[in-house]
Design a protein around this motif. Structure first.
Motif, PDB file in Angstrom:
ATOM      1  N   ASP A 163      30.879  86.583  12.564  1.00 23.10           N
ATOM      2  CA  ASP A 163      30.711  86.027  13.977  1.00 23.10           C
ATOM      3  C   ASP A 163      30.024  84.804  14.001  1.00 23.10           C
ATOM      4  N   ARG A 164      30.305  83.899  13.213  1.00 26.37           N
ATOM      5  CA  ARG A 164      29.580  82.352  13.239  1.00 26.37           C
ATOM      6  C   ARG A 164      29.468  81.758  14.597  1.00 26.37           C
ATOM      7  N   PRO A 165      28.676  81.285  15.299  1.00 29.79           N
ATOM      8  CA  PRO A 165      28.460  80.955  16.576  1.00 29.79           C
ATOM      9  C   PRO A 165      28.899  79.427  16.584  1.00 29.79           C
ATOM     10  N   ASP A 166      29.702  78.925  17.616  1.00 29.75           N
ATOM     11  CA  ASP A 166      30.250  77.579  17.895  1.00 29.75           C
ATOM     12  C   ASP A 166      29.274  76.755  17.730  1.00 29.75           C
ATOM     13  N   GLY A 167      29.311  75.736  17.003  1.00 22.92           N
ATOM     14  CA  GLY A 167      28.231  74.787  16.734  1.00 22.92           C
ATOM     15  C   GLY A 167      28.261  73.672  17.949  1.00 22.92           C
ATOM     16  N   ALA A 191      38.201  90.323  10.767  1.00 14.67           N
ATOM     17  CA  ALA A 191      37.869  89.171  11.478  1.00 14.67           C
ATOM     18  C   ALA A 191      39.328  88.719  12.185  1.00 14.67           C
ATOM     19  N   LEU A 192      40.478  89.237  11.960  1.00 12.13           N
ATOM     20  CA  LEU A 192      41.900  89.043  12.825  1.00 12.13           C
ATOM     21  C   LEU A 192      41.466  89.997  13.912  1.00 12.13           C
ATOM     22  N   ALA A 193      40.897  91.510  13.761  1.00 13.21           N
ATOM     23  CA  ALA A 193      40.851  92.121  14.810  1.00 13.21           C
ATOM     24  C   ALA A 193      39.896  91.441  15.917  1.00 13.21           C
ATOM     25  N   ARG A 194      39.033  90.561  15.455  1.00 18.06           N
ATOM     26  CA  ARG A 194      38.130  90.113  16.346  1.00 18.06           C
ATOM     27  C   ARG A 194      38.592  88.863  17.116  1.00 18.06           C
ATOM     28  N   GLY A 195      39.686  88.344  16.600  1.00 15.60           N
ATOM     29  CA  GLY A 195      40.222  87.082  17.150  1.00 15.60           C
ATOM     30  C   GLY A 195      39.547  85.729  16.177  1.00 15.60           C
TER      31      GLY A 195
END
Length: 95
Positions: free
Chosen positions: A26-30, A88-92
Protein backbone atom coordinates in the motif's frame (compact mmCIF):
# COMPACT_ATOMS: atom_id res chain seq x y z
CA UNK A 1 10.86 -23.40 7.69
CA UNK A 2 8.54 -24.68 4.97
CA UNK A 3 6.38 -22.17 3.07
CA UNK A 4 3.22 -23.66 1.51
CA UNK A 5 3.36 -21.91 -1.88
CA UNK A 6 -0.23 -21.52 -3.18
CA UNK A 7 0.74 -22.71 -6.68
CA UNK A 8 3.80 -24.96 -6.24
CA UNK A 9 3.06 -26.54 -2.86
CA UNK A 10 5.46 -26.81 0.10
CA UNK A 11 8.82 -25.13 -0.52
CA UNK A 12 11.87 -24.63 1.71
CA UNK A 13 12.22 -21.04 2.97
CA UNK A 14 15.79 -20.98 1.59
CA UNK A 15 14.27 -20.62 -1.89
CA UNK A 16 12.76 -17.28 -0.84
CA UNK A 17 13.96 -13.81 0.05
CA UNK A 18 12.21 -12.03 2.92
CA UNK A 19 11.28 -8.49 1.93
CA UNK A 20 9.53 -7.06 4.97
CA UNK A 21 6.11 -5.96 6.06
CA UNK A 22 3.27 -6.70 3.61
CA UNK A 23 1.95 -3.19 4.26
CA UNK A 24 4.54 -2.14 1.65
CA UNK A 25 1.96 -3.14 -0.97
CA UNK A 26 0.00 0.00 0.00
CA UNK A 27 2.49 2.64 -1.16
CA UNK A 28 1.15 6.16 -0.57
CA UNK A 29 0.42 8.55 -3.43
CA UNK A 30 3.47 10.78 -3.78
CA UNK A 31 1.35 13.62 -5.18
CA UNK A 32 -1.33 13.71 -2.47
CA UNK A 33 -1.55 16.26 0.33
CA UNK A 34 0.84 15.31 3.14
CA UNK A 35 2.78 13.04 0.77
CA UNK A 36 6.16 13.88 2.31
CA UNK A 37 5.12 12.65 5.77
CA UNK A 38 3.30 9.64 4.35
CA UNK A 39 6.32 8.62 2.26
CA UNK A 40 8.67 9.07 5.23
CA UNK A 41 6.47 6.76 7.33
CA UNK A 42 6.24 4.27 4.45
CA UNK A 43 10.00 4.16 3.87
CA UNK A 44 11.41 4.30 7.40
CA UNK A 45 8.86 3.27 10.04
CA UNK A 46 8.23 -0.44 10.59
CA UNK A 47 6.32 -2.42 13.17
CA UNK A 48 8.11 -5.23 14.96
CA UNK A 49 5.21 -7.29 16.28
CA UNK A 50 5.34 -10.34 18.49
CA UNK A 51 2.65 -12.58 17.07
CA UNK A 52 0.84 -12.72 13.73
CA UNK A 53 2.41 -10.57 11.04
CA UNK A 54 1.85 -10.28 7.28
CA UNK A 55 5.14 -10.36 5.36
CA UNK A 56 6.32 -10.14 1.75
CA UNK A 57 8.42 -13.03 0.46
CA UNK A 58 9.91 -13.34 -3.04
CA UNK A 59 10.38 -16.81 -4.55
CA UNK A 60 13.81 -15.99 -5.93
CA UNK A 61 14.95 -19.57 -6.61
CA UNK A 62 11.64 -20.72 -8.04
CA UNK A 63 8.87 -19.16 -10.09
CA UNK A 64 9.86 -15.61 -9.00
CA UNK A 65 6.44 -14.95 -7.50
CA UNK A 66 5.73 -12.55 -4.65
CA UNK A 67 3.84 -13.95 -1.67
CA UNK A 68 2.08 -12.46 1.34
CA UNK A 69 2.83 -14.84 4.21
CA UNK A 70 0.96 -14.53 7.51
CA UNK A 71 3.34 -15.88 10.13
CA UNK A 72 3.57 -15.94 13.91
CA UNK A 73 6.90 -14.22 14.60
CA UNK A 74 7.25 -16.02 17.95
CA UNK A 75 6.89 -19.58 16.63
CA UNK A 76 7.39 -19.16 12.86
CA UNK A 77 4.08 -20.99 12.34
CA UNK A 78 2.59 -19.98 8.99
CA UNK A 79 -1.19 -19.55 9.03
CA UNK A 80 -1.84 -18.22 5.51
CA UNK A 81 -0.02 -17.73 2.20
CA UNK A 82 -1.40 -15.68 -0.70
CA UNK A 83 -0.04 -14.50 -4.02
CA UNK A 84 0.81 -10.80 -3.55
CA UNK A 85 -0.78 -10.11 -6.94
CA UNK A 86 -4.12 -11.36 -5.64
CA UNK A 87 -3.80 -9.26 -2.46
CA UNK A 88 -3.01 -6.13 -4.51
CA UNK A 89 -5.89 -6.75 -6.91
CA UNK A 90 -8.31 -7.28 -4.01
CA UNK A 91 -7.24 -3.88 -2.64
CA UNK A 92 -7.69 -2.23 -6.03
CA UNK A 93 -3.96 -1.59 -6.52
CA UNK A 94 -3.45 -3.50 -9.77
CA UNK A 95 -0.58 -5.87 -10.47
Amino acid sequence: MIIPHPVLGPRDAQEFTYLGDAALIDRPDGMADGAQDALFDYLYLRDNPAGLHRELWFHEQGDRSWLVVTRDTRTHAITKVELARDVALARGRGA
